[in-house]
Design a protein around this motif. Structure first.
Motif, PDB file in Angstrom:
ATOM      1  N   TRP A  88       6.987   3.842  -2.715  1.00 51.43           N
ATOM      2  CA  TRP A  88       6.699   4.335  -1.362  1.00 51.43           C
ATOM      3  C   TRP A  88       7.984   4.791  -0.668  1.00 51.43           C
ATOM      4  CZ3 TRP A  88       8.218   2.307   3.443  1.00 51.43           C
ATOM      5  CH2 TRP A  88       7.639   2.932   4.553  1.00 51.43           C
ATOM      6  N   PRO A  91       0.817  -1.225   0.000  1.00 52.49           N
ATOM      7  CA  PRO A  91       0.000   0.000   0.000  1.00 52.49           C
ATOM      8  C   PRO A  91       0.850   1.274   0.000  1.00 52.49           C
ATOM      9  CG  PRO A  91      -0.036  -1.060   2.159  1.00 52.49           C
ATOM     10  CD  PRO A  91       0.775  -1.936   1.265  1.00 52.49           C
ATOM     11  N   LEU A  92       0.502   2.164  -0.884  1.00 50.67           N
ATOM     12  CA  LEU A  92       1.237   3.426  -0.977  1.00 50.67           C
ATOM     13  C   LEU A  92       0.876   4.393   0.147  1.00 50.67           C
ATOM     14  CD1 LEU A  92       1.130   3.934  -4.847  1.00 50.67           C
ATOM     15  CD2 LEU A  92       3.075   3.224  -3.440  1.00 50.67           C
ATOM     16  N   ASP A  93      -0.170   4.060   0.929  1.00 53.48           N
ATOM     17  CA  ASP A  93      -0.575   4.935   2.041  1.00 53.48           C
ATOM     18  C   ASP A  93       0.009   4.484   3.381  1.00 53.48           C
ATOM     19  OD1 ASP A  93      -2.098   2.639   2.334  1.00 53.48           O
ATOM     20  OD2 ASP A  93      -4.007   3.687   2.607  1.00 53.48           O
ATOM     21  N   ILE A 128       8.320   8.680   0.728  1.00 50.29           N
ATOM     22  CA  ILE A 128       7.896   8.838   2.123  1.00 50.29           C
ATOM     23  C   ILE A 128       8.815   9.752   2.923  1.00 50.29           C
ATOM     24  CG2 ILE A 128       9.094   6.811   3.054  1.00 50.29           C
ATOM     25  CD1 ILE A 128       5.523   7.890   3.989  1.00 50.29           C
ATOM     26  N   ASN A 175       5.595  -0.900  -6.068  1.00 47.76           N
ATOM     27  CA  ASN A 175       4.935  -0.042  -5.079  1.00 47.76           C
ATOM     28  C   ASN A 175       5.804   0.186  -3.847  1.00 47.76           C
ATOM     29  OD1 ASN A 175       2.717   0.251  -6.688  1.00 47.76           O
ATOM     30  ND2 ASN A 175       1.303  -0.815  -5.350  1.00 47.76           N
ATOM     31  N   THR A 189       0.707   0.188   8.508  1.00 48.75           N
ATOM     32  CA  THR A 189      -0.319   0.309   7.472  1.00 48.75           C
ATOM     33  C   THR A 189      -1.250   1.464   7.834  1.00 48.75           C
ATOM     34  OG1 THR A 189      -1.833  -1.220   8.558  1.00 48.75           O
ATOM     35  CG2 THR A 189      -0.239  -2.179   7.014  1.00 48.75           C
ATOM     36  N   ALA A 190      -2.180   1.785   6.940  1.00 49.38           N
ATOM     37  CA  ALA A 190      -3.133   2.873   7.175  1.00 49.38           C
ATOM     38  C   ALA A 190      -3.968   2.624   8.431  1.00 49.38           C
ATOM     39  CB  ALA A 190      -4.029   3.055   5.961  1.00 49.38           C
ATOM     40  N   LYS A 229       2.317   4.474   6.624  1.00 47.91           N
ATOM     41  CA  LYS A 229       2.756   5.599   7.454  1.00 47.91           C
ATOM     42  C   LYS A 229       4.086   5.273   8.125  1.00 47.91           C
ATOM     43  CE  LYS A 229      -1.368   5.376   9.574  1.00 47.91           C
ATOM     44  NZ  LYS A 229      -2.380   5.667  10.583  1.00 47.91           N
TER      45      LYS A 229
END
Length: 191
Positions: free
Chosen positions: A73, A14-16, A77, A69, A30-31, A18
């Protein structure tokens, strides 16, 4: 405990994601604030190496595309002009990609049937493995930054381990031993 982790294949990274923390070491989550466990594509073991008191497993992959991905990321980031340490690098043969994964004190190995396997011979060079990794931190040094990866579990898809016990030669004449039961019991004599 199971709810603390999110497991996904590397091509669905996942590109989201943290990062928590400051300074030189940041913790990826993860988100939903879960620990990411990433399942890597099948790889070929290039064997284990030691660096100080730490052991590393080098994995070779045919294609870098599943890691797209994750690499995107990593490069987006953190704001820095420092180069990124190669998580995935072109191997010395020039036809595959390699990743170095730290071997922690605790990890699992399962065989082709899903049963626990002996860890001593599991990572023989040339064995085909499917590994799940944890990424405990994104680190930054004075000259570069990178992502640490450590093994959580490995499944042996094809073992390259060989039995080192030599077969008996049928022409070898050896004495056949027959066990004989001998009692060591001796009754006490009445005094």
């Amino acid at each position: 405990m199971e709810d603390d982790f999110e497991v996904f294949p590397v091509h669905e990274f996942p590109l989201d994601m943290k990062l928590y923390g400051s300074d030189k070491f940041k913790t990826p989550r993860t988100a939903n604030d879960k620990v990411p466990i990433i399942v890597l594509p099948d790889s070929v073991s290039r064997g284990m190496t030691a660096f100080g008191d730490k052991q590393y497993l080098t994995l070779a992959f045919e294609d870098a595309e599943p890691f797209r991905n994750m690499l995107v990321w990593m490069s987006s980031i953190i704001e820095t002009t420092k180069p990124m340490f190669e998580l995935l690098r072109i191997s010395s043969d020039g036809v595959s990609y390699e990743m170095r994964v730290r071997i922690p004190n605790e990890y699992g190995v399962i065989d082709m049937d899903g049963k626990p396997a002996h860890r001593l011979h599991s990572f023989t060079e040339g064995s085909v493995l499917r590994c799940a990794i944890d990424i405990p931190c994104l680190w930054e040094s004075a000259t570069e930054y990178g992502l640490s990866a450590q093994l959580v579990q490995a499944k042996i898809i094809k073992s390259n381990s060989m039995c080192r016990i030599l077969p008996m030669d049928d022409d070898d004449v050896s004495e056949q031993l027959t066990p004989v039961a001998v009692s060591t019991y001796r009754p006490f004599a009445d005094a």
